[in-house]
Motif scaffolding. Structure first.
Motif, PDB file in Angstrom:
ATOM      1  N   VAL A  46       0.838  -1.209   0.000  1.00 33.85           N
ATOM      2  CA  VAL A  46       0.000   0.000   0.000  1.00 33.85           C
ATOM      3  C   VAL A  46       0.873   1.259   0.000  1.00 33.85           C
ATOM      4  N   ARG A  47       1.932   1.255   0.813  1.00 29.21           N
ATOM      5  CA  ARG A  47       2.801   2.443   0.889  1.00 29.21           C
ATOM      6  C   ARG A  47       3.484   2.697  -0.449  1.00 29.21           C
ATOM      7  N   CYS A  67       1.109   4.152  -2.834  1.00 28.61           N
ATOM      8  CA  CYS A  67       0.735   5.497  -2.430  1.00 28.61           C
ATOM      9  C   CYS A  67       1.663   6.529  -3.083  1.00 28.61           C
ATOM     10  N   LYS A 102      -3.637   5.001  -7.203  1.00 34.50           N
ATOM     11  CA  LYS A 102      -4.780   5.656  -6.554  1.00 34.50           C
ATOM     12  C   LYS A 102      -5.927   5.954  -7.521  1.00 34.50           C
ATOM     13  N   THR A 145      -5.123  -0.704  -5.738  1.00 31.48           N
ATOM     14  CA  THR A 145      -4.309  -1.069  -4.571  1.00 31.48           C
ATOM     15  C   THR A 145      -5.118  -1.856  -3.540  1.00 31.48           C
ATOM     16  N   PHE A 171      -7.471   7.393   0.852  1.00 32.95           N
ATOM     17  CA  PHE A 171      -6.318   6.922   0.060  1.00 32.95           C
ATOM     18  C   PHE A 171      -6.393   7.476  -1.365  1.00 32.95           C
ATOM     19  N   ARG A 228      -5.415  11.109  -1.704  1.00 35.38           N
ATOM     20  CA  ARG A 228      -4.072  11.452  -1.187  1.00 35.38           C
ATOM     21  C   ARG A 228      -4.135  12.044   0.229  1.00 35.38           C
ATOM     22  N   ASN A 288      -3.507  10.976   3.919  1.00 32.52           N
ATOM     23  CA  ASN A 288      -2.822   9.839   4.551  1.00 32.52           C
ATOM     24  C   ASN A 288      -3.489   9.398   5.852  1.00 32.52           C
ATOM     25  N   MET A 304       1.531   4.521   6.757  1.00 35.07           N
ATOM     26  CA  MET A 304       2.137   5.838   6.566  1.00 35.07           C
ATOM     27  C   MET A 304       2.810   6.337   7.848  1.00 35.07           C
TER      28      MET A 304
END
Ligand code: IPD
Ligand code: CA
Length: 276
Positions: free
Chosen positions: A25-26, A29, A35, A49, A95, A98, A100, A123
Motif C-alpha cells: 500500500v505504501r 501510495c 490511486k 491497490t 487513500f 491522497r 494519509n 504511513m
C-alpha cells in the motif's frame, strides 16, 4: 496446548503479513496510478491497490494455513469455521484523495469468536495488535484506553455510509451533541477504533459497519480496557451490524445517546480463567 500453539502461529504470521501488505500500500501510495479509482456504489471507492493488497494477504494466508477460511472486502469468501476477516485498505476514499489517513485491518475469528486482531497504518508505521484475553499493543507497547469521564472534554467519531438512512445518522449526531460530546469523522472506521484503543479518541460509533471494518478494532478496544457493543450478537460476520467502542468513563452516555447497547461486563473469574 495444541490450540494455544495454533493461535501463537497465527499471531506471529498476522504481524508479518499485515506489515508486508503495508509495503504494498505504501509503495502504491507514492505512485499516482495506484490511486486511480472506480466506484462500487455511491461514496464507495475502489482502487487497484485495494485489490493488490487483498490478493497479497489472501495468497499468504492460503499458503500458510490452507484449511482456514478467508473473507475479504473486495473478494468475499466464506465465514465458516476458522476465518480471516480482511479489509485490504480501510479509508479508501482518503487513500484515493491522497489523504494519509487509512489502514489495513485483519482479524482471525475462531468459530464465531474473534481471537486475534491487527490494524496497521503504513504511513505512520503504527502496528496495533491484540489477542483475546492477552491485551493489546501499539508497536510492542501495551495499550490503554482514555480515562475521560467528562463528555464536555470528550471527542467521539461517528462513522457514516449510505447503508443507513441520513435521518438515523443525524439523530445519533444530535444525541451525542446534546450530551456535550465533540463529534468528528475522519473516514477510516478501523483506524478510528485503533485510536479509541490507544486513547487518542474517546469513542467510535457507526450505525452499520461491515465485519472487516470493525471486528479487529473492537477486539483491540476491548483488550485495551474499553467498553464495546456485542457486535456478534447485534450483527454477524457476513452482513455486519452496529458498532460502539468507547472509554469506560463515557461509554454509558454514548450508548444512551445513540441507542446501541454495550456488552455486559464479564465476571472477573471468567476473564481470568479464559486468560489462564
Ligand atoms: C469505510 C470506512 C468509513 C466507514 C464506512 C466504511 P472503506 O470503509 O471505514 O470510515 O464509515 O462504514 O465502509 O470503504 O474505506 O473500506
Ligand atoms: Ca476497504
Amino acid at each position: 496446548m495444541q490450540r494455544e500453539n495454533k493461535l501463537d502461529r497465527r499471531f506471529e504470521f498476522l504481524a508479518a503479513v499485515i506489515r508486508s501488505a503495508g509495503d504494498v500500500v505504501r509503495t502504491a501510495c507514492a505512485e499516482s496510478a495506484g490511486k486511480a479509482f472506480a466506484m462500487k456504489g455511491p461514496q464507495d471507492f475502489l482502487t487497484e491497490t485495494d485489490l493488490a493488497s487483498e490478493e497479497h494477504i489472501r495468497t499468504a494466508i492460503a499458503a500458510a494455513f490452507p484449511d482456514d477460511s478467508f473473507f475479504g472486502e473486495e473478494g468475499g469468501g466464506s465465514v465458516d469455521g476458522d476465518v480471516w476477516i480482511v479489509d485490504p485498505i480501510d479509508g479508501t476514499a482518503n487513500f484515493a484523495r491522497r489523504i494519509n489517513h487509512f489502514c489495513i485491518s485483519i482479524g482471525f475469528v475462531e468459530k464465531g469468536v474473534p481471537q486475534l486482531a491487527a490494524i496497521f497504518n503504513p504511513m505512520s508505521d503504527e502496528l496495533y495488535l491484540a489477542r483475546r484475553n492477552a491485551g493489546a499493543t501499539l508497536n510492542g507497547k501495551p495499550l490503554k484506553v482514555a480515562a475521560t469521564t467528562d463528555a464536555a472534554a470528550a471527542s467521539v467519531e461517528l462513522g457514516w455510509s449510505t447503508r443507513v438512512p441520513n435521518s438515523r445518522y443525524m439523530a445519533a449526531m444530535t444525541g451525542l451533541l446534546d450530551q456535550g460530546f465533540n463529534v468528528r469523522r475522519c473516514g477510516s472506521g478501523a483506524l478510528a477504533l485503533a485510536h479509541v484503543a490507544d486513547g487518542r479518541s474517546d469513542g467510535y460509533v457507526e450505525l452499520h459497519m461491515n465485519s472487516w471494518d470493525c471486528v479487529p478494532g473492537l477486539l483491540l478496544v476491548a483488550e485495551a480496557g474499553g467498553a464495546v457493543c456485542p457486535f456478534m450478537e447485534l450483527g454477524d460476520l457476513r452482513s455486519g451490524g452496529p458498532v460502539l467502542a468507547a472509554a469506560p468513563g463515557v461509554s454509558a452516555r454514548i450508548s444512551a445517546a445513540v441507542g446501541i447497547p454495550l456488552e455486559a461486563e464479564r465476571p472477573v473469574a471468567e476473564v481470568a480463567s479464559a486468560a489462564g
